[in-house]
Write an enzyme that holds these catalytic residues in place. Structure first.
Site, PDB file in Angstrom:
ATOM      1  N   ARG A  69      -7.204   6.108  -2.964  1.00  0.00           N
ATOM      2  CA  ARG A  69      -7.538   4.735  -2.548  1.00  0.00           C
ATOM      3  C   ARG A  69      -7.109   4.471  -1.108  1.00  0.00           C
ATOM      4  O   ARG A  69      -7.867   3.900  -0.324  1.00  0.00           O
ATOM      5  CB  ARG A  69      -6.891   3.693  -3.465  1.00  0.00           C
ATOM      6  CG  ARG A  69      -7.595   3.493  -4.763  1.00  0.00           C
ATOM      7  CD  ARG A  69      -6.917   2.426  -5.579  1.00  0.00           C
ATOM      8  NE  ARG A  69      -5.491   2.747  -5.728  1.00  0.00           N
ATOM      9  CZ  ARG A  69      -4.564   1.907  -6.114  1.00  0.00           C
ATOM     10  NH1 ARG A  69      -4.862   0.672  -6.410  1.00  0.00           N
ATOM     11  NH2 ARG A  69      -3.312   2.284  -6.243  1.00  0.00           N
ATOM     12  N   ASN A  82      -8.694   1.457  -8.520  1.00  0.00           N
ATOM     13  CA  ASN A  82      -8.605   2.398  -9.632  1.00  0.00           C
ATOM     14  C   ASN A  82      -9.181   1.743 -10.872  1.00  0.00           C
ATOM     15  O   ASN A  82      -9.128   0.522 -11.027  1.00  0.00           O
ATOM     16  CB  ASN A  82      -7.144   2.782  -9.915  1.00  0.00           C
ATOM     17  CG  ASN A  82      -6.588   3.755  -8.922  1.00  0.00           C
ATOM     18  OD1 ASN A  82      -7.320   4.418  -8.197  1.00  0.00           O
ATOM     19  ND2 ASN A  82      -5.270   3.851  -8.872  1.00  0.00           N
TER      20      ASN A  82
END
Length: 99
Positions: free
Chosen positions: A20, A38
């Site tokens: 990320r 996520n």
């Protein structure tokens, strides 16, 4: 070229490896709008908006990610600008909470 919005789902070893943060850095360096988060199923979901060639280059890089990741597959689709509404107010690119 005109702007496009693409929505991707990345599967593999992509959580707990800085994926990320890597996406946020890469997208910001390319001046893209969007977000990343996520998912509880172990995948990473992201939306990128910007010039077609820049968005496509970003998605191509997502097939590799950071060196600690292993990308098995990416599913993507063209989306509308309403997909950007999930961003945090005032941010060009956001890292969102897991869903």
């Amino acid at each position: 070229m005109s702007d496009i919005v693409r929505h991707i789902f990345v599967r593999g070893r992509v959580q707990g490896v800085g994926y990320r943060a890597w996406i946020e850095g890469e997208a910001s360096a390319r001046n893209l709008e969007g977000w990343v988060r996520n998912r509880k199923d172990g995948s990473v979901e992201a939306v990128f908006a910007g010039p077609l060639d820049t968005v496509e280059a970003m998605i191509a890089k997502c097939h590799y990610g950071p060196s600690t990741a292993r990308v098995d597959a990416i599913d993507d689709k063209i989306d509308g600008r309403d997909a950007l509404h999930a961003r945090h107010p005032g941010e060009r690119f956001s890292v969102l909470s897991t869903i």
